[in-house]
Design an enzyme around this catalytic site. Structure first.
Site, PDB file in Angstrom:
ATOM      1  N   HIS A  34       0.549  -1.702   0.316  1.00 46.37           N
ATOM      2  CA  HIS A  34      -0.114   0.344  -0.171  1.00 46.37           C
ATOM      3  C   HIS A  34       0.491   1.221  -0.078  1.00 46.37           C
ATOM      4  CE1 HIS A  34      -3.818  -1.953   0.480  1.00 46.37           C
ATOM      5  NE2 HIS A  34      -3.578  -2.991   1.078  1.00 46.37           N
ATOM      6  N   ASP A  42      -3.091 -10.781  -2.141  1.00 46.79           N
ATOM      7  CA  ASP A  42      -3.567  -9.731  -1.294  1.00 46.79           C
ATOM      8  C   ASP A  42      -5.306  -9.222  -1.228  1.00 46.79           C
ATOM      9  OD1 ASP A  42      -3.938  -7.434   0.979  1.00 46.79           O
ATOM     10  OD2 ASP A  42      -2.230  -8.227   2.078  1.00 46.79           O
ATOM     11  N   HIS A  67      -6.234  -6.881  -0.369  1.00 42.87           N
ATOM     12  CA  HIS A  67      -6.465  -5.672  -0.744  1.00 42.87           C
ATOM     13  C   HIS A  67      -5.977  -5.099  -1.479  1.00 42.87           C
ATOM     14  CE1 HIS A  67      -7.306  -6.635   4.134  1.00 42.87           C
ATOM     15  NE2 HIS A  67      -8.260  -6.048   3.901  1.00 42.87           N
ATOM     16  N   ASP A 106      -4.613 -12.830   3.309  1.00 38.78           N
ATOM     17  CA  ASP A 106      -5.709 -12.686   4.056  1.00 38.78           C
ATOM     18  C   ASP A 106      -7.574 -12.438   3.192  1.00 38.78           C
ATOM     19  OD1 ASP A 106      -4.739 -10.716   2.038  1.00 38.78           O
ATOM     20  OD2 ASP A 106      -4.742  -9.318   3.181  1.00 38.78           O
TER      21      ASP A 106
END
Length: 374
Positions: free
Chosen positions: A141, A178, A180, A266
């Site tokens: 991120h 991931d 996200h 995740d």
């Protein structure tokens, strides 16, 4: 002699202090103090399981080095690096949008980025067949000028730019599974045709309004940014279908010289920050595909860097299956201990709406990549 899979880890990674929290929030107001989602146990228990099962003996331990300031600057502006260091040297604080810096976190973040660089050197020099880097803090991120989502320095983006600079590579593939969206990595290469970035993520999760199908890159990089936003509830079958219909055919054309993976465990059914259903066995299967892509096109050069995953109980088993797959070996942990809990979930069912969503994404990319779409 068959080369082993390298394993990169350091005790310092577990000393990055995110403090108390509740999920991703700081305590205060109506939020009672709890354990922060991005806490050391989510990574430490991976290493514990590797040691407890004895599987760590099947891997080649590699000590990470610290990334230099110049190497961090391959992807981050100097003023942001200074900010992280200042917070780290004083009282800690936030380097962006929930990007927590604890005291001493700067040195640990440089070591985390250095773990990814160490992995690149190991596979490029032929010391190992591939690498799993259990790095922390995570990185995907982190933008060039600001931290975000628990990430300080973008380990994989730095590693890709390092590999290109040191080894002269012209085609690097980054797969980010991931849950996200890897916004920081996307931005690092959005106009760059030498880096193919592929992100599978839960649609409408974090960060908001990022990772949309139509975000395909710009300028010379148009078409080389592949977003695969998946509906909530997607499990093994949906992820495998996305690899089959989109990722593998594109990789076949791109022919990467190095494959990097941002491995966030995740998308699991137990993660508190997502709503997906990929099981430990599912992670093993998608890791096997990533390994196969590397073997087909770049002599097996594959570096897998740990990102998110916030179920401290289940992440170790998901990660174990990933490492088993890339090593080609099996551990003593023959069965998923949580199988009885997930038996009722449709993880291995490709729901009609999931298939339609993936087909639409494939259709969107078919003009550039010539994908076969019914």
């Amino acid at each position: 002699m068959t080369l082993k899979t390298g394993f990169i880890c350091d005790e310092s990674y577990f000393w990055h202090d995110t403090g108390n929290g509740a999920l991703c929030l700081r305590p205060g107001g109506w939020v009672e103090s709890d354990v922060h989602s991005e806490n050391p146990a989510t990574k430490r228990r991976v290493k514990n399981l590797l040691e407890r099962s004895g599987f760590i003996k099947e891997l080649k331990p590699i000590e990470p080095r610290t990334a230099t300031r110049e190497e961090i600057e391959l992807n981050h502006v100097s003023s942001y690096i200074d900010k992280v260091k200042e917070l780290s040297d004083t009282t800690g604080g936030d380097a962006g949008d929930i990007a927590i810096v604890g005291t001493g976190s700067y040195e640990i973040a440089c070591l985390s980025a250095g773990g990814a660089l160490t992995g690149v050197d190991a596979v490029m020099n032929g010391d190992v067949q591939n690498v799993y880097a259990l790095t922390r803090p995570p990185g995907h991120h982190a933008e060039m000028e600001i931290g975000m989502g628990f990430c300080l320095f973008n380990n994989v983006a730095i590693a890709a730019k390092y590999a290109r600079k040191k080894y002269g590579l012209k085609r690097i593939m980054i797969v980010d599974w991931d849950v996200h969206h890897g916004n920081g990595t996307e931005n690092a290469f959005y106009d760059d045709p030498e880096v193919l970035f592929v992100s599978l993520h839960q649609e409408f999760n974090f960060p908001p309004d990022r990772g949309l199908t139509q975000h395909t890159g710009e300028g010379d990089g148009r078409g080389y940014n592949i977003n695969i936003p998946l509906p909530a509830g997607t499990g093994n079958a949906g992820y495998l279908y996305a690899f089959e219909k989109i990722i593998e055919p594109i990789a076949e054309q791109f022919k990467p010289e190095l494959v990097l993976v941002s491995a966030g465990q995740d998308p699991s059914p137990f993660d508190p920050l997502a709503q997906m259903m990929v099981t430990a066995e599912g992670f093993g299967k998608i890791a096997a595909i990533a390994k196969n892509i590397a073997e087909r096109h770049c002599g097996g050069r594959l570096v897998v860097c740990h990102e998110g995953g916030y179920s401290s109980a289940y992440v170790p088993f998901c990660t174990l299956r990933v490492i088993e797959s890339i090593s080609g070996l099996k551990s003593k942990v023959e069965e998923d201990p949580y199988q009885m809990v997930i038996d009722g979930l449709p993880s291995d069912v490709l729901a009609k709406h999931q298939k339609e969503a993936i087909d639409q994404i494939a259709k969107h990319h078919s003009e550039f990549w010539g994908l076969m779409v019914k």
